[in-house]
Design a protein around this motif. Sequence first.
Motif, PDB file in Angstrom:
ATOM      1  N   THR A 224       1.024 -11.294 -25.115  1.00  0.00           N
ATOM      2  CA  THR A 224       0.299 -10.277 -26.103  1.00  0.00           C
ATOM      3  C   THR A 224       1.273  -9.180 -26.594  1.00  0.00           C
ATOM      4  N   ALA A 225       2.420  -9.467 -26.535  1.00  0.00           N
ATOM      5  CA  ALA A 225       3.375  -8.288 -27.211  1.00  0.00           C
ATOM      6  C   ALA A 225       3.721  -8.965 -28.626  1.00  0.00           C
ATOM      7  N   ASN A 226       4.147  -8.057 -29.373  1.00  0.00           N
ATOM      8  CA  ASN A 226       4.242  -8.521 -30.830  1.00  0.00           C
ATOM      9  C   ASN A 226       5.857  -9.126 -30.908  1.00  0.00           C
ATOM     10  N   GLY A 227       5.965  -9.975 -31.609  1.00  0.00           N
ATOM     11  CA  GLY A 227       6.993 -10.826 -31.556  1.00  0.00           C
ATOM     12  C   GLY A 227       7.653 -10.912 -33.028  1.00  0.00           C
ATOM     13  N   GLY A 228       8.460 -12.157 -33.408  1.00  0.00           N
ATOM     14  CA  GLY A 228       9.008 -12.219 -34.770  1.00  0.00           C
ATOM     15  C   GLY A 228       8.452 -13.494 -35.491  1.00  0.00           C
ATOM     16  N   CYS A 229       9.078 -13.527 -36.600  1.00  0.00           N
ATOM     17  CA  CYS A 229       8.706 -14.634 -37.141  1.00  0.00           C
ATOM     18  C   CYS A 229       9.851 -15.205 -38.018  1.00  0.00           C
ATOM     19  N   LYS A 230       9.975 -16.551 -38.057  1.00  0.00           N
ATOM     20  CA  LYS A 230      11.297 -17.307 -38.666  1.00  0.00           C
ATOM     21  C   LYS A 230      11.279 -16.917 -40.172  1.00  0.00           C
ATOM     22  N   ILE A 231       9.998 -16.840 -40.845  1.00  0.00           N
ATOM     23  CA  ILE A 231       9.816 -16.733 -42.324  1.00  0.00           C
ATOM     24  C   ILE A 231       9.982 -15.174 -42.507  1.00  0.00           C
ATOM     25  N   PHE A 232       9.772 -14.199 -41.768  1.00  0.00           N
ATOM     26  CA  PHE A 232      10.293 -12.980 -42.090  1.00  0.00           C
ATOM     27  C   PHE A 232      11.418 -12.455 -41.199  1.00  0.00           C
ATOM     28  N   PRO A 233      12.502 -12.798 -41.919  1.00  0.00           N
ATOM     29  CA  PRO A 233      13.587 -12.220 -41.182  1.00  0.00           C
ATOM     30  C   PRO A 233      13.762 -10.513 -40.760  1.00  0.00           C
ATOM     31  N   GLY A 234      14.227 -10.448 -39.737  1.00  0.00           N
ATOM     32  CA  GLY A 234      14.280  -9.012 -39.336  1.00  0.00           C
ATOM     33  C   GLY A 234      13.130  -8.324 -38.844  1.00  0.00           C
ATOM     34  N   ASP A 235      11.861  -8.990 -39.127  1.00  0.00           N
ATOM     35  CA  ASP A 235      10.608  -8.583 -38.683  1.00  0.00           C
ATOM     36  C   ASP A 235      10.312  -8.668 -37.248  1.00  0.00           C
ATOM     37  N   THR A 236      10.171  -7.388 -36.668  1.00  0.00           N
ATOM     38  CA  THR A 236       9.986  -7.701 -35.013  1.00  0.00           C
ATOM     39  C   THR A 236       8.578  -7.102 -34.699  1.00  0.00           C
ATOM     40  N   GLU A 237       7.651  -6.970 -35.630  1.00  0.00           N
ATOM     41  CA  GLU A 237       6.539  -6.426 -35.283  1.00  0.00           C
ATOM     42  C   GLU A 237       5.345  -7.371 -35.800  1.00  0.00           C
ATOM     43  N   VAL A 238       5.463  -8.625 -35.522  1.00  0.00           N
ATOM     44  CA  VAL A 238       4.474  -9.561 -36.008  1.00  0.00           C
ATOM     45  C   VAL A 238       3.625  -9.661 -34.796  1.00  0.00           C
ATOM     46  N   SER A 239       2.360  -9.768 -34.868  1.00  0.00           N
ATOM     47  CA  SER A 239       1.120  -9.701 -33.825  1.00  0.00           C
ATOM     48  C   SER A 239       0.824 -11.148 -33.542  1.00  0.00           C
ATOM     49  N   PRO A 240       0.842 -11.556 -32.420  1.00  0.00           N
ATOM     50  CA  PRO A 240       0.371 -12.838 -31.930  1.00  0.00           C
ATOM     51  C   PRO A 240      -0.974 -13.303 -32.625  1.00  0.00           C
ATOM     52  N   HIS A 241      -1.731 -12.121 -32.974  1.00  0.00           N
ATOM     53  CA  HIS A 241      -2.969 -12.203 -33.311  1.00  0.00           C
ATOM     54  C   HIS A 241      -3.165 -12.560 -35.087  1.00  0.00           C
ATOM     55  N   GLY A 242      -2.037 -12.266 -35.655  1.00  0.00           N
ATOM     56  CA  GLY A 242      -1.845 -12.205 -36.953  1.00  0.00           C
ATOM     57  C   GLY A 242      -2.062 -13.470 -37.668  1.00  0.00           C
ATOM     58  N   TYR A 243      -1.922 -13.581 -39.018  1.00  0.00           N
ATOM     59  CA  TYR A 243      -2.050 -14.715 -39.773  1.00  0.00           C
ATOM     60  C   TYR A 243      -1.374 -14.433 -41.206  1.00  0.00           C
ATOM     61  N   CYS A 244      -0.601 -15.670 -41.707  1.00  0.00           N
ATOM     62  CA  CYS A 244      -0.388 -15.651 -43.012  1.00  0.00           C
ATOM     63  C   CYS A 244      -0.257 -17.062 -43.734  1.00  0.00           C
ATOM     64  N   ILE A 245      -0.214 -17.015 -45.030  1.00  0.00           N
ATOM     65  CA  ILE A 245      -0.150 -18.198 -45.571  1.00  0.00           C
ATOM     66  C   ILE A 245       0.777 -19.381 -45.257  1.00  0.00           C
ATOM     67  N   GLY A 246       1.658 -18.834 -44.608  1.00  0.00           N
ATOM     68  CA  GLY A 246       2.682 -19.878 -44.217  1.00  0.00           C
ATOM     69  C   GLY A 246       2.679 -20.374 -42.634  1.00  0.00           C
ATOM     70  N   TRP A 247       1.285 -20.209 -42.129  1.00  0.00           N
ATOM     71  CA  TRP A 247       0.951 -20.784 -40.975  1.00  0.00           C
ATOM     72  C   TRP A 247       1.078 -22.412 -40.914  1.00  0.00           C
ATOM     73  N   THR A 248       1.803 -22.868 -39.838  1.00  0.00           N
ATOM     74  CA  THR A 248       2.017 -24.025 -39.658  1.00  0.00           C
ATOM     75  C   THR A 248       1.613 -24.414 -38.137  1.00  0.00           C
ATOM     76  N   ALA A 249       0.668 -25.457 -37.800  1.00  0.00           N
ATOM     77  CA  ALA A 249       0.473 -25.621 -36.411  1.00  0.00           C
ATOM     78  C   ALA A 249       1.365 -26.024 -35.672  1.00  0.00           C
ATOM     79  N   LYS A 250       1.784 -25.683 -34.509  1.00  0.00           N
ATOM     80  CA  LYS A 250       2.793 -26.103 -33.363  1.00  0.00           C
ATOM     81  C   LYS A 250       2.364 -27.543 -32.901  1.00  0.00           C
ATOM     82  N   PRO A 251       3.393 -28.335 -32.834  1.00  0.00           N
ATOM     83  CA  PRO A 251       3.254 -29.747 -32.481  1.00  0.00           C
ATOM     84  C   PRO A 251       2.495 -29.789 -31.025  1.00  0.00           C
ATOM     85  N   LYS A 252       1.748 -30.479 -30.702  1.00  0.00           N
ATOM     86  CA  LYS A 252       1.189 -30.815 -29.328  1.00  0.00           C
ATOM     87  C   LYS A 252       1.803 -31.819 -28.632  1.00  0.00           C
TER      88      LYS A 252
END
Length: 98
Positions: free
Chosen positions: A70-98
């Motif tokens: 539940t803790a905030n993490g990062g994103c490969k698209i947003f370099p240096g950003d450490t406040e990405v919510s696991p409940h967030g969303y952006c237009i760069g969303w790509t499903a994880k492979p299953k």
Amino acid sequence: MSNNITTNRRHFIKIGGAIMAAIPILALTSRPAVAATNAAMRTAMKYQDTPNAEKSCAGCLQFVPGKTATANGGCKIFPGDTEVSPHGYCIGWTAKPK
């Protein structure tokens, strides 16, 4: 006198070596330990802190999880950003492979 020069040289080398070893340590520890956001990329990618239907950062291939699920993490698209919510969303969303 020769012994005095040798002693001074050894002392100089010891102090110089200690300083050279301390520089990287000081450089790494002087960085602020505050959370950072990449506002420009967030705006460009239309990031929001709420999910878009079933699409959320926690299910995205680009998301880098935080210390807990539940803790905030990062994103490969947003370099240096450490406040990405696991409940967030952006237009760069790509499903994880299953």
